[in-house]
Design a protein around this motif. Sequence first.
Motif, PDB file in Angstrom:
ATOM      1  N   ARG A  55     -79.010 -45.994  35.568  1.00  0.00           N
ATOM      2  CA  ARG A  55     -80.107 -44.938  35.090  1.00  0.00           C
ATOM      3  C   ARG A  55     -80.143 -44.154  36.833  1.00  0.00           C
ATOM      4  N   SER A  56     -78.443 -44.518  37.134  1.00  0.00           N
ATOM      5  CA  SER A  56     -77.994 -44.497  38.721  1.00  0.00           C
ATOM      6  C   SER A  56     -78.277 -42.416  38.501  1.00  0.00           C
ATOM      7  N   GLY A  57     -78.516 -41.714  39.924  1.00  0.00           N
ATOM      8  CA  GLY A  57     -77.646 -40.602  39.541  1.00  0.00           C
ATOM      9  C   GLY A  57     -76.436 -40.483  40.196  1.00  0.00           C
ATOM     10  N   ALA A  58     -75.874 -41.337  40.726  1.00  0.00           N
ATOM     11  CA  ALA A  58     -74.164 -40.719  41.517  1.00  0.00           C
ATOM     12  C   ALA A  58     -73.473 -40.103  40.778  1.00  0.00           C
ATOM     13  N   ASP A  59     -72.921 -40.047  41.707  1.00  0.00           N
ATOM     14  CA  ASP A  59     -71.600 -38.692  41.082  1.00  0.00           C
ATOM     15  C   ASP A  59     -70.532 -39.805  40.652  1.00  0.00           C
ATOM     16  N   VAL A  60     -69.962 -40.606  41.201  1.00  0.00           N
ATOM     17  CA  VAL A  60     -69.096 -41.577  40.617  1.00  0.00           C
ATOM     18  C   VAL A  60     -69.778 -42.771  41.374  1.00  0.00           C
ATOM     19  N   VAL A  61     -69.579 -44.211  39.987  1.00  0.00           N
ATOM     20  CA  VAL A  61     -69.512 -45.399  40.157  1.00  0.00           C
ATOM     21  C   VAL A  61     -68.588 -46.147  40.675  1.00  0.00           C
ATOM     22  N   ALA A  62     -68.222 -46.766  41.782  1.00  0.00           N
ATOM     23  CA  ALA A  62     -67.513 -47.765  41.670  1.00  0.00           C
ATOM     24  C   ALA A  62     -67.713 -49.353  41.803  1.00  0.00           C
ATOM     25  N   VAL A  63     -66.783 -49.396  40.784  1.00  0.00           N
ATOM     26  CA  VAL A  63     -67.630 -51.309  40.219  1.00  0.00           C
ATOM     27  C   VAL A  63     -66.441 -52.476  40.603  1.00  0.00           C
ATOM     28  N   PHE A  64     -66.193 -53.122  41.362  1.00  0.00           N
ATOM     29  CA  PHE A  64     -65.807 -54.743  41.647  1.00  0.00           C
ATOM     30  C   PHE A  64     -66.204 -55.824  41.111  1.00  0.00           C
ATOM     31  N   MET A  65     -64.491 -56.152  40.960  1.00  0.00           N
ATOM     32  CA  MET A  65     -64.153 -57.356  39.894  1.00  0.00           C
ATOM     33  C   MET A  65     -63.679 -58.736  40.755  1.00  0.00           C
ATOM     34  N   GLY A 115     -58.887 -45.471  53.759  1.00  0.00           N
ATOM     35  CA  GLY A 115     -58.217 -44.485  53.750  1.00  0.00           C
ATOM     36  C   GLY A 115     -57.617 -43.567  52.412  1.00  0.00           C
ATOM     37  N   VAL A 116     -57.792 -44.834  51.149  1.00  0.00           N
ATOM     38  CA  VAL A 116     -57.345 -44.129  50.103  1.00  0.00           C
ATOM     39  C   VAL A 116     -58.314 -43.650  49.294  1.00  0.00           C
ATOM     40  N   TRP A 117     -59.598 -44.638  49.634  1.00  0.00           N
ATOM     41  CA  TRP A 117     -60.994 -44.219  49.034  1.00  0.00           C
ATOM     42  C   TRP A 117     -61.949 -42.996  49.728  1.00  0.00           C
ATOM     43  N   GLU A 118     -61.658 -42.684  51.414  1.00  0.00           N
ATOM     44  CA  GLU A 118     -62.389 -41.068  51.159  1.00  0.00           C
ATOM     45  C   GLU A 118     -61.303 -40.241  50.458  1.00  0.00           C
ATOM     46  N   ALA A 119     -59.829 -40.475  49.871  1.00  0.00           N
ATOM     47  CA  ALA A 119     -59.097 -39.427  49.297  1.00  0.00           C
ATOM     48  C   ALA A 119     -59.465 -39.439  47.958  1.00  0.00           C
ATOM     49  N   LEU A 120     -59.775 -39.874  47.295  1.00  0.00           N
ATOM     50  CA  LEU A 120     -60.385 -40.385  45.891  1.00  0.00           C
ATOM     51  C   LEU A 120     -61.355 -39.611  45.850  1.00  0.00           C
ATOM     52  N   LEU A 121     -62.578 -39.588  46.974  1.00  0.00           N
ATOM     53  CA  LEU A 121     -63.859 -39.022  46.720  1.00  0.00           C
ATOM     54  C   LEU A 121     -63.563 -37.695  47.342  1.00  0.00           C
ATOM     55  N   ALA A 122     -63.079 -37.183  48.009  1.00  0.00           N
ATOM     56  CA  ALA A 122     -62.403 -35.625  48.124  1.00  0.00           C
ATOM     57  C   ALA A 122     -61.646 -34.784  46.671  1.00  0.00           C
ATOM     58  N   ASP A 123     -61.142 -36.229  45.787  1.00  0.00           N
ATOM     59  CA  ASP A 123     -60.469 -35.674  44.633  1.00  0.00           C
ATOM     60  C   ASP A 123     -61.132 -35.683  43.597  1.00  0.00           C
ATOM     61  N   VAL A 124     -62.234 -36.045  43.678  1.00  0.00           N
ATOM     62  CA  VAL A 124     -63.454 -36.100  42.796  1.00  0.00           C
ATOM     63  C   VAL A 124     -63.928 -34.686  43.404  1.00  0.00           C
ATOM     64  N   THR A 125     -64.184 -33.857  44.233  1.00  0.00           N
ATOM     65  CA  THR A 125     -64.782 -32.927  44.815  1.00  0.00           C
ATOM     66  C   THR A 125     -63.786 -31.420  44.254  1.00  0.00           C
ATOM     67  N   ALA A 126     -62.892 -32.054  44.698  1.00  0.00           N
ATOM     68  CA  ALA A 126     -61.736 -30.949  44.273  1.00  0.00           C
ATOM     69  C   ALA A 126     -61.322 -31.024  42.554  1.00  0.00           C
TER      70      ALA A 126
END
Length: 410
Positions: A55-65, A115-126
């Motif tokens: 039920r998280s209200g997060a905008d982006v969910v990142a799952v690592f495996m 570096g790429v995680w920050e770019a990914l989040l910026a792209d989500v916003t854009a």
Amino acid sequence: MKVYLIKASAGSSYSEYKAETGGPPQNIFSTAAATPRGVEIEMTDETIGMKTDFRSGADVVAVFMSTPDALRAYEIADRFREKGKTVVLGGLHTMFCPDEAQVHADALLLGEAEGVWEALLADVTAGTLRPRYKRTTPADLSRLRPYPTDIIPPSRYNWTWSVAVGRGCSNKCGFCLVHKFFDTCRFRPVDQVVEEVSRLKKLGVEWVELHADNLTVNRKYALELFRALAPLKMKLYGETTILIARDEELLEAAANAGVKALLFGIETPSGAALAGQGKAFVRPEKVRDYIAVVKKYGIEVWGDFLVGFDEHDVSIFRETLNFIRTIRATRTFEHLVIPFPGSETFKALEREGRIITRDWSKYDGAHVVYQPLSMTKEELEEGVWWLWKKSQGKFGALIYSLFSKEAWRG
Ligand code: SF4
């Protein structure tokens, strides 16, 4: 923006082993550290029994495996996507099975996050999210920020914490993914590591893992690091190769720094199997003496062992047991060979048509997932259980109890 970082765990023996031999998982914590300021972070580490909050209200969910947790990660990813969340998959398994992972995610984070995680989040916003994000150059470790201690606190890890020290290894062992995941072997500036350990000590952390895939591969760096850490008088542990025993100056510096335990991949008493994996620098006939030297400095020796290499026939179980009893390691961890996708071992088995299952949940060191060459599958299964039973009696092998939860059932 809010992000939700999840370390998926299928509750496998491998996950428990990793949790037991390390501090907080690198992937979610390094990604949290790389998250731009101002972005809210929620984290769940299923390896320590935390429950994922669907039920998280997060905008982006990142799952690592990792591989044994892949099916669990896909389950989590699918559930969040059904709820309309933007889902990112990362971690070792994503890196080496991207086409499979892509089916379950809006985007993949491949390799190092910085570096790429920050770019990914910026792209989500854009609104311009791409399917894959991957660094083209190795991350500069001098730019790493400390892992946050205020989201999942050190108390959840029994006051054991992990400090990023290095990434990569100059060796290229066939079963290992380290040299496939990290192009180069790099270390973080000593003063940054010392500052972080000092801060952790003030927080009440009791044990610090100096996290590096091969802590002493750069002797000059390791010596400098150990000498700089000595005044802090912390309890430290890490992972390196048994070859450290040939360098008593380095061992003495490690002991003076507070290093209380070192994990070594000793792997097997079979020189032929070691050579087959490109790990002939471990010389079985020298291991007992090397371990005695390390222990002389008050450093516990944790030894990792693998059974199931092509050079292993049914005699390997007794041979390994006798070897373990001879070398006098403080703790031993015995596993079946895990042919992780992406490794040379997996590629060879696949070429030869010997992969039996792609049920990744079985890639946990407690299940046979490939056709052995010099014995039957059943002989390998029964043999490893015989080994666990025997080694537990003598050494109280921790991993036996961990594995037994999973494998006695199956
Ligand atoms: S020495 Fe250890 S970390 Fe390095 S490649 Fe071999 S198994 Fe991997």
